[in-house]
Design a protein around this motif. Structure first.
Motif, PDB file in Angstrom:
ATOM      1  N   ALA A  82      15.394  53.360  -0.757  1.00  0.00           N
ATOM      2  CA  ALA A  82      16.677  53.069  -0.534  1.00  0.00           C
ATOM      3  C   ALA A  82      17.530  53.348  -1.766  1.00  0.00           C
ATOM      4  O   ALA A  82      18.812  53.686  -1.732  1.00  0.00           O
ATOM      5  N   ALA A  83      17.076  52.611  -2.862  1.00  0.00           N
ATOM      6  CA  ALA A  83      17.834  52.723  -4.118  1.00  0.00           C
ATOM      7  C   ALA A  83      17.995  54.249  -4.526  1.00  0.00           C
ATOM      8  O   ALA A  83      19.149  54.739  -4.686  1.00  0.00           O
ATOM      9  N   LEU A  84      17.080  55.078  -4.259  1.00  0.00           N
ATOM     10  CA  LEU A  84      17.031  56.346  -4.778  1.00  0.00           C
ATOM     11  C   LEU A  84      17.989  57.156  -3.802  1.00  0.00           C
ATOM     12  O   LEU A  84      19.024  58.174  -3.910  1.00  0.00           O
ATOM     13  N   LEU A  85      18.049  57.019  -2.291  1.00  0.00           N
ATOM     14  CA  LEU A  85      19.021  57.251  -1.340  1.00  0.00           C
ATOM     15  C   LEU A  85      20.389  56.951  -1.538  1.00  0.00           C
ATOM     16  O   LEU A  85      21.133  57.793  -1.513  1.00  0.00           O
ATOM     17  N   ALA A  86      20.520  55.792  -2.143  1.00  0.00           N
ATOM     18  CA  ALA A  86      21.890  55.372  -2.302  1.00  0.00           C
ATOM     19  C   ALA A  86      22.155  56.172  -3.713  1.00  0.00           C
ATOM     20  O   ALA A  86      23.539  56.562  -3.809  1.00  0.00           O
ATOM     21  N   ALA A  87      21.624  56.060  -4.652  1.00  0.00           N
ATOM     22  CA  ALA A  87      22.011  56.822  -5.639  1.00  0.00           C
ATOM     23  C   ALA A  87      22.208  58.453  -5.271  1.00  0.00           C
ATOM     24  O   ALA A  87      23.297  59.208  -5.895  1.00  0.00           O
ATOM     25  N   ALA A  88      21.433  59.003  -4.507  1.00  0.00           N
ATOM     26  CA  ALA A  88      21.460  60.449  -4.011  1.00  0.00           C
ATOM     27  C   ALA A  88      22.718  60.456  -3.428  1.00  0.00           C
ATOM     28  O   ALA A  88      23.828  61.707  -3.465  1.00  0.00           O
ATOM     29  N   ALA A  89      23.194  59.555  -2.464  1.00  0.00           N
ATOM     30  CA  ALA A  89      24.230  59.564  -1.674  1.00  0.00           C
ATOM     31  C   ALA A  89      25.509  59.508  -2.696  1.00  0.00           C
ATOM     32  O   ALA A  89      26.682  60.202  -2.517  1.00  0.00           O
ATOM     33  N   GLY A  90      25.540  58.828  -3.665  1.00  0.00           N
ATOM     34  CA  GLY A  90      26.614  58.346  -4.609  1.00  0.00           C
ATOM     35  C   GLY A  90      26.818  59.957  -5.547  1.00  0.00           C
ATOM     36  O   GLY A  90      27.901  60.294  -5.786  1.00  0.00           O
ATOM     37  N   ALA A  91      25.501  60.495  -5.745  1.00  0.00           N
ATOM     38  CA  ALA A  91      25.640  61.698  -6.522  1.00  0.00           C
ATOM     39  C   ALA A  91      26.318  62.861  -5.732  1.00  0.00           C
ATOM     40  O   ALA A  91      27.000  63.606  -6.127  1.00  0.00           O
ATOM     41  N   GLY A  92      25.938  62.994  -4.340  1.00  0.00           N
ATOM     42  CA  GLY A  92      26.394  64.103  -3.511  1.00  0.00           C
ATOM     43  C   GLY A  92      27.831  63.606  -3.210  1.00  0.00           C
ATOM     44  O   GLY A  92      28.613  64.777  -3.416  1.00  0.00           O
ATOM     45  N   VAL A  93      28.245  62.635  -3.014  1.00  0.00           N
ATOM     46  CA  VAL A  93      29.669  62.363  -2.970  1.00  0.00           C
ATOM     47  C   VAL A  93      30.446  62.704  -4.390  1.00  0.00           C
ATOM     48  O   VAL A  93      31.415  63.401  -4.304  1.00  0.00           O
TER      49      VAL A  93
END
Length: 605
Positions: A82-93
């Motif tokens: 979940a943390a990685l996904l959140a980080a990925a989402a933030g990075a994607g944004v």
């Protein structure tokens, strides 16, 4: 499940706690009727069975403590994901909102990574990538070609367009695709491909037009006459041009921005043989000088002579392949007078200029002189063309604007319509003499005139006498005539081309005439002999010829007769002095013919 046991492996009833069973028991508390407890004897088998089952279950599966650790690990893993996904989402944004091109992104080897779109466009320009105004040209035989520009084919790509394509190569799609593109570009780099799609319909239309033109030329004669050669295409029966291939070549060159010229070879089959004689007739021409056309008022262009060796032409044709251009050398003969020569020399020189005056003339006479001058002003005589004064003016009538003025008729002064036009005809005659032209017909006045020297006048009347001369020079002559009424002057100029610089001076001599039998010693008029003296450009006398004899009568009231005396035999009186002239030529230097009788015409002075 948690199990608790007694020492020695004995299991005491009441110390066995099955949380799952407990949950079930707790649930049974909700039943309306409570079951009675079994007797101890009845419970023993059940406890033993349960004890056996518990022992067996404990031996066949993990301990309860290990199951709890796995769950905890799972929870931790899920948290990490979940943390990685959140980080990925933030990075994607973040990367999707970047205003720069992703790292290690290049276009045709030009690094654009980390640049904004304007910066990338400038970098492309600096590297010479942008090529606007490009065109692709295919060269066909017989000087045919096909040219398609990138702009008209919709295939022109600017630096801004390319920078935008480089930016959109990673920024398109959702945030995850943007992140994926960013990472891929960061790790492996990205080479952007520019998508140029030319207008294939336009290219095909142009290709078909070019193919038709090539076929027409290669299958025809293909005759072209140059400055020093004649080119003939050895015509083919059939010409094969692959239009699809032509379209493909042009489209690919536009896509790759590979602009410029390239040759395209066509396939031809054999054709007809050359008719050398027919070719000779169509090419051969004799040289011809340019000349002035008096009817159109324009210069007819010169013609350059062309000729070729027919045997050589046949040999060159036989040696050529079908579709080849056979170049046959020409023998070129330039004309003596080109169009430029004639235009430069035409009406270049003043041949003669004569000025007389209208002092003492009535307004009617001046008006007649003005009309006569207008009638001949601008008239051009081609070489060999004759000038006719009566024809040039036409009949003098009041309907045409002429008026009554002084005229000579039958030896008397009368009022006649058109009086005064002979001043203009005399000036034209004098100008023709000074221009060294051929005089065909001319008559002098019956009475002397004051506006020109003796023998330089020409009288004209409708129906005769006539005045005509011929332009026997090599170049056209233009007559210019006009009246300055304020100065009371009349000017006649002959303009032409003085090829050798020669010129004419007129001279004359006069002597008295005695035609009264009753008074043989009294002068009744005088005669004049005129001479045409031709000089070279250096002033040397080339020829001196008698031009004409003229006889003039005094007005009756101007003749002074001697007073009669009683002496039977009157003493002869001295003849009156000759009319002073300048210069005065010897009166009998040339043989003098007898003057003709007065024809009795009406003479208009």
């Amino acid at each position: 499940m948690k199990l608790y046991g007694s020492p020695g492996g004995k299991h005491t009833p009441g110390h066995l706690e099955d949380t799952a069973s407990f949950a079930a028991v707790s649930g049974n508390k909700k039943s309306k009727k409570k079951k009675s407890s079994p007797r101890p004897a009845e419970r023993a088998p059940s406890q033993a069975a349960r004890t056996g089952r518990a022992a067996g279950e404990s031996a066949g599966r993990p301990a309860p403590k290990r199951r709890g650790g796995a769950l905890k690990g799972l929870i931790i893993a899920l948290a990490v994901v979940a943390a990685l996904l959140a980080a990925a989402a933030g990075a994607g944004v973040y990367v999707s909102r970047m205003d720069t091109i992703y790292p290690k992104t290049s276009l045709d080897g030009i690094d654009l990574g980390g640049l904004t779109r304007p910066e990338a466009a400038q970098a492309l320009r600096d590297a010479g990538w942008e090529r606007t105004g490009g065109e692709v040209t295919l060269l066909f035989p017989a000087e045919n070609s096909l040219t398609v520009t990138a702009a008209e084919a919709g295939a022109e790509y600017t630096a801004e367009d390319a920078a935008e394509a480089a930016y959109e190569s990673g920024h398109g799609g959702n945030i995850l695709s943007c992140l994926s593109a960013y990472l891929r570009s960061l790790l492996r780099g990205t080479e952007v491909q520019v998508d140029i799609t030319p207008d294939e319909a336009l290219i095909r239309s142009r290709a078909e037009e070019a193919a038709a033109a090539v076929r027409e030329d290669l299958m025809g004669s293909g005759l072209e006459i140059g400055e020093d050669s004649v080119s003939v295409i050895k015509g083919a029966k059939a010409v094969d041009i692959d239009v699809d291939e032509v379209c493909s070549i042009v489209a690919e060159a536009l896509r790759e921005r590979d602009y410029g010229e390239r040759e395209y070879a066509v396939t031809v089959d054999g054709g007809a043989e050359l008719d050398v004689e027919e070719l000779y007739e169509s090419v051969h021409r004799e040289p011809a000088d340019a000349y002035y056309d008096a009817e159109t008022g324009e210069v007819v262009e010169s013609v350059t002579g062309l000729d070729f060796d027919r045997a050589e032409a046949a040999s060159l044709w036989e040696a050529a392949d079908y579709g080849d251009t056979v170049v046959i050398p020409l023998t070129v003969t330039e004309p003596e007078l080109s169009t430029e020569d004639v235009e430069e020399m035409l009406f270049r020189d003043e041949l003669a200029s004569v000025v007389t005056y209208l002092y003492g003339s009535t307004q009617n006479r001046i008006d007649n002189v003005v009309l006569a001058a207008k009638s001949i002003d601008g008239l051009v005589l081609a070489p060999g063309e004759q000038f006719d004064y009566n024809k040039a003016l036409g009949e003098r009538t009041t309907e045409r604007g002429y008026k009554a003025a002084g005229a000579y008729s039958g030896g008397e002064v009368v009022q006649e319509v058109g009086g005064g036009i002979c001043q203009v005809s005399s000036m034209v005659y004098y100008a023709a003499l000074l221009s060294n032209l051929q005089i065909d017909t001319r008559s002098c006045h019956y009475f002397p005139v004051s506006y020109v020297n003796p023998g330089m006048d020409a009288t004209v009347s409708w129906g005769g006498p006539e005045f005509r001369f011929t332009n026997d020079r090599e170049w056209p002559i233009r007559i210019e005539a006009g009246v300055d009424e304020s100065a009371k002057s009349v000017t006649v100029r002959f303009v032409g081309t003085d090829v050798d610089g020669s010129y004419v001076e007129m001279s004359y001599s006069t002597w008295a005439v005695y035609n009264n039998a009753q008074y043989p010693e009294t002068a009744t008029g005088y005669k004049a002999a005129t001479y045409r003296n031709v000089y070279s450009a250096e002033g040397e006398l080339i020829s001196r010829d008698l031009e004409a004899y003229s006889e003039y009568h005094y007005h009756e009231e101007d003749i002074v007769y001697p007073t009669p005396t009683p002496t039977p035999t009157p003493t002869p009186t001295e003849p009156p002095p000759e009319i002073p002239t300048e210069p005065v030529e010897p009166p009998y230097e040339e043989p003098l013919p007898s003057p003709s009788e007065d024809p009795g015409y009406v003479f208009v002075d």
